[in-house]
Write an enzyme that holds these catalytic residues in place. Structure first.
Site, PDB file in Angstrom:
ATOM      1  N   TYR A  47      -0.028   6.537   5.750  1.00  0.00           N
ATOM      2  CA  TYR A  47      -1.038   5.530   6.323  1.00  0.00           C
ATOM      3  C   TYR A  47      -0.627   5.093   7.587  1.00  0.00           C
ATOM      4  O   TYR A  47      -1.289   4.255   8.238  1.00  0.00           O
ATOM      5  CB  TYR A  47      -1.170   4.359   5.247  1.00  0.00           C
ATOM      6  CG  TYR A  47      -1.588   5.019   4.069  1.00  0.00           C
ATOM      7  CD1 TYR A  47      -2.275   5.982   3.649  1.00  0.00           C
ATOM      8  CD2 TYR A  47      -1.769   3.904   2.949  1.00  0.00           C
ATOM      9  CE1 TYR A  47      -2.750   6.313   2.410  1.00  0.00           C
ATOM     10  CE2 TYR A  47      -2.002   4.095   1.597  1.00  0.00           C
ATOM     11  CZ  TYR A  47      -2.858   5.356   1.260  1.00  0.00           C
ATOM     12  OH  TYR A  47      -3.171   5.715   0.162  1.00  0.00           O
ATOM     13  N   ASN A 233     -11.499  -9.882  -6.210  1.00  0.00           N
ATOM     14  CA  ASN A 233     -10.952  -8.697  -7.032  1.00  0.00           C
ATOM     15  C   ASN A 233      -9.784  -9.065  -7.988  1.00  0.00           C
ATOM     16  O   ASN A 233      -9.524  -8.246  -8.725  1.00  0.00           O
ATOM     17  CB  ASN A 233     -10.454  -7.511  -5.902  1.00  0.00           C
ATOM     18  CG  ASN A 233     -11.609  -7.001  -5.061  1.00  0.00           C
ATOM     19  OD1 ASN A 233     -12.870  -7.143  -5.680  1.00  0.00           O
ATOM     20  ND2 ASN A 233     -11.355  -6.139  -4.146  1.00  0.00           N
TER      21      ASN A 233
HETATM   22  N1  LIG Z   1      -2.885   8.159  -3.863  1.00  0.00           N
HETATM   23  C1  LIG Z   1      -4.105   8.628  -2.878  1.00  0.00           C
HETATM   24  O1  LIG Z   1      -4.051   9.727  -2.845  1.00  0.00           O
HETATM   25  C2  LIG Z   1      -5.039   7.644  -2.430  1.00  0.00           C
HETATM   26  C3  LIG Z   1      -6.126   7.816  -2.085  1.00  0.00           C
HETATM   27  C4  LIG Z   1      -6.804   6.853  -1.694  1.00  0.00           C
HETATM   28  C5  LIG Z   1      -6.870   5.594  -1.907  1.00  0.00           C
HETATM   29  N2  LIG Z   1      -5.568   5.315  -2.237  1.00  0.00           N
HETATM   30  C6  LIG Z   1      -4.935   3.918  -2.332  1.00  0.00           C
HETATM   31  O2  LIG Z   1      -6.171   3.080  -2.947  1.00  0.00           O
HETATM   32  C7  LIG Z   1      -6.625   2.145  -2.020  1.00  0.00           C
HETATM   33  C8  LIG Z   1      -7.859   1.724  -2.246  1.00  0.00           C
HETATM   34  O3  LIG Z   1      -8.926   2.781  -2.051  1.00  0.00           O
HETATM   35  P1  LIG Z   1      -9.683   2.887  -0.710  1.00  0.00           P
HETATM   36  O4  LIG Z   1      -8.961   2.567   0.529  1.00  0.00           O
HETATM   37  O5  LIG Z   1     -10.389   4.142  -0.697  1.00  0.00           O
HETATM   38  O6  LIG Z   1     -10.933   1.829  -0.811  1.00  0.00           O
HETATM   39  P2  LIG Z   1     -11.537   1.138  -1.998  1.00  0.00           P
HETATM   40  O7  LIG Z   1     -10.753   0.188  -2.534  1.00  0.00           O
HETATM   41  O8  LIG Z   1     -12.062   1.878  -2.961  1.00  0.00           O
HETATM   42  O9  LIG Z   1     -12.705   0.398  -1.231  1.00  0.00           O
HETATM   43  C9  LIG Z   1     -12.446  -0.376  -0.221  1.00  0.00           C
HETATM   44  C10 LIG Z   1     -13.665  -1.104   0.474  1.00  0.00           C
HETATM   45  O10 LIG Z   1     -14.359  -1.911  -0.476  1.00  0.00           O
HETATM   46  C11 LIG Z   1     -14.706  -3.140   0.100  1.00  0.00           C
HETATM   47  N3  LIG Z   1     -14.625  -3.959  -0.837  1.00  0.00           N
HETATM   48  C12 LIG Z   1     -13.296  -4.596  -1.498  1.00  0.00           C
HETATM   49  N4  LIG Z   1     -13.616  -5.408  -2.566  1.00  0.00           N
HETATM   50  C13 LIG Z   1     -14.799  -5.766  -2.324  1.00  0.00           C
HETATM   51  C14 LIG Z   1     -15.635  -6.789  -2.959  1.00  0.00           C
HETATM   52  N5  LIG Z   1     -15.122  -7.636  -3.990  1.00  0.00           N
HETATM   53  N6  LIG Z   1     -16.891  -6.885  -2.791  1.00  0.00           N
HETATM   54  C15 LIG Z   1     -17.492  -6.107  -1.896  1.00  0.00           C
HETATM   55  N7  LIG Z   1     -16.770  -5.088  -1.225  1.00  0.00           N
HETATM   56  C16 LIG Z   1     -15.392  -5.026  -1.319  1.00  0.00           C
HETATM   57  C17 LIG Z   1     -13.651  -3.152   1.109  1.00  0.00           C
HETATM   58  O11 LIG Z   1     -14.111  -4.322   2.182  1.00  0.00           O
HETATM   59  P3  LIG Z   1     -13.186  -5.065   3.317  1.00  0.00           P
HETATM   60  O12 LIG Z   1     -11.983  -4.072   3.556  1.00  0.00           O
HETATM   61  O13 LIG Z   1     -13.924  -5.321   4.307  1.00  0.00           O
HETATM   62  O14 LIG Z   1     -12.666  -6.358   2.441  1.00  0.00           O
HETATM   63  C18 LIG Z   1     -13.461  -1.647   1.784  1.00  0.00           C
HETATM   64  O15 LIG Z   1     -14.658  -1.673   2.421  1.00  0.00           O
HETATM   65  C19 LIG Z   1      -6.364   2.683  -0.556  1.00  0.00           C
HETATM   66  O16 LIG Z   1      -6.072   1.511   0.173  1.00  0.00           O
HETATM   67  C20 LIG Z   1      -4.851   3.284  -1.098  1.00  0.00           C
HETATM   68  O17 LIG Z   1      -3.788   2.251  -1.080  1.00  0.00           O
HETATM   69  C21 LIG Z   1      -4.629   6.259  -2.687  1.00  0.00           C
END
Ligand SMILES: NC(=O)c1ccc[n+]([C@@H]2O[C@H](COP(=O)([O-])OP(=O)(O)OC[C@H]3O[C@@H](n4cnc5c(N)ncnc54)[C@H](OP(=O)(O)O)[C@@H]3O)[C@@H](O)[C@H]2O)c1
Length: 262
Positions: A47, A233
């Site tokens: 990241y 959240n």
């Molecule tokens: N192990 C792996 O291979 C892997 C892969 C992908 C992700 N991950 C981990 O999982 C985490 C989460 O996955 P992700 O980054 O794909 O995203 P996500 O958590 O699925 O979604 C994030 C998005 O949702 C929005 N959001 C969050 N809470 C909200 C709410 N209550 N209401 C409306 N919108 C909301 C955020 O907006 P804002 O940011 O504008 O608040 C952002 O645009 C990653 O950051 C990473 O740490 C791990």
């Protein structure tokens, strides 16, 4: 419903995800999240934000012992495990990790070779626990059979679209905690079942999704930069879904599901 009170490995219901957060925005989000009560922060070497995450942790003033810090080893760095780990610790500004994950599987020999270095790191006290990410059950089985060491955690994409009861049963039997990443970005937030449950409960679809994870005993890693999202959240632990609501959301992955409200 079961779940939220019995989360494995001491993982909180919702951890802060930091993928795509960089620089001051990343530090601010981490600091703000910790001030709001988040206690687990998820990052990865890939990241490119470990330094920013570390700055946010320090600025929060939260005691190190009260935090779970998770980072992931990029499988393309195989052969450079110790060097990569020491760099993560340096960037994060800590002397140990709580959980170190192999970011994704290699071929069986490759995963095993990395895993043996993970075991070394744990024995050296540089990481409290070791795990994997994006491994399928057969890949976890293979790793355990070859190494004799069971991962503490497998962090996988989870949500109605990915709902796989067989994986949950398999990991529970083996003692591997499932942590769900990408609860929002990998799921259909506009699905009529989610909207119906959210409307009925007077909650947002995001809160319903996080609560559904907990009903399955799966802590989530959710990324949020906005203070309103960070706050919303955290409420996933504050309410429950009925078994009918959970079952209706489970069936979203089923092509035969008609989308009728529960
Ligand atoms: N192990 C792996 O291979 C892997 C892969 C992908 C992700 N991950 C981990 O999982 C985490 C989460 O996955 P992700 O980054 O794909 O995203 P996500 O958590 O699925 O979604 C994030 C998005 O949702 C929005 N959001 C969050 N809470 C909200 C709410 N209550 N209401 C409306 N919108 C909301 C955020 O907006 P804002 O940011 O504008 O608040 C952002 O645009 C990653 O950051 C990473 O740490 C791990």
């Amino acid at each position: 419903m079961s779940g939220a009170g019995t989360l494995p490995f001491g993982l909180p219901p919702v951890s802060l995800g930091t993928w795509q957060l960089r620089g001051r925005e990343a530090s601010r989000a981490v600091q703000q999240a910790l001030a709001l009560g988040y206690r687990c922060v998820d990052t990865a070497t890939g990241y490119d934000n470990e330094q920013d995450v570390g700055a946010g942790i320090r600025a929060s003033g939260v005691e190190r012992d009260d935090l779970l810090i998770v980072t992931k080893f990029p499988e393309e760095d195989a052969g450079r495990e110790r060097e990569t780990l020491l760099r993560s610790l340096d960037l994060l500004g800590v002397d140990h990790l709580d959980l170190w994950l192999i970011h994704g599987p290699l071929d069986p020999d490759g995963s095993l070779a990395v895993w043996e270095r993970f075991v070394d790191a744990r024995e050296a006290g540089l990481v409290r626990a070791i795990g994997v990410s994006n491994f399928r059950p057969a890949q976890v089985d293979d790793l355990v059979a070859r190494s004799g060491v069971t991962p503490s955690v497998n962090q996988v994409a989870f949500g109605p679209r990915w709902f796989d009861p067989a994986l949950l049963r398999h990991h529970a039997a083996l003692g591997v905690a499932v942590q769900g990443h990408s609860p929002f970005s990998e799921n259909d937030l506009g699905h009529p079942v989610l909207k119906a449950v959210a409307g009925h409960r007077g909650r947002g679809v995001h809160q319903i999704l996080l609560r559904w994870h907990l009903e399955h005993g799966v802590p989530a890693v959710a990324k949020a930069a906005s203070p309103a999202h960070l706050t919303a959240n955290l409420t996933a632990g504050e309410f429950a879904l009925t078994s009918a609501e959970v079952a209706a959301i489970d069936r979203i992955a089923d092509d035969a599901w008609t989308g009728a409200a529960p």
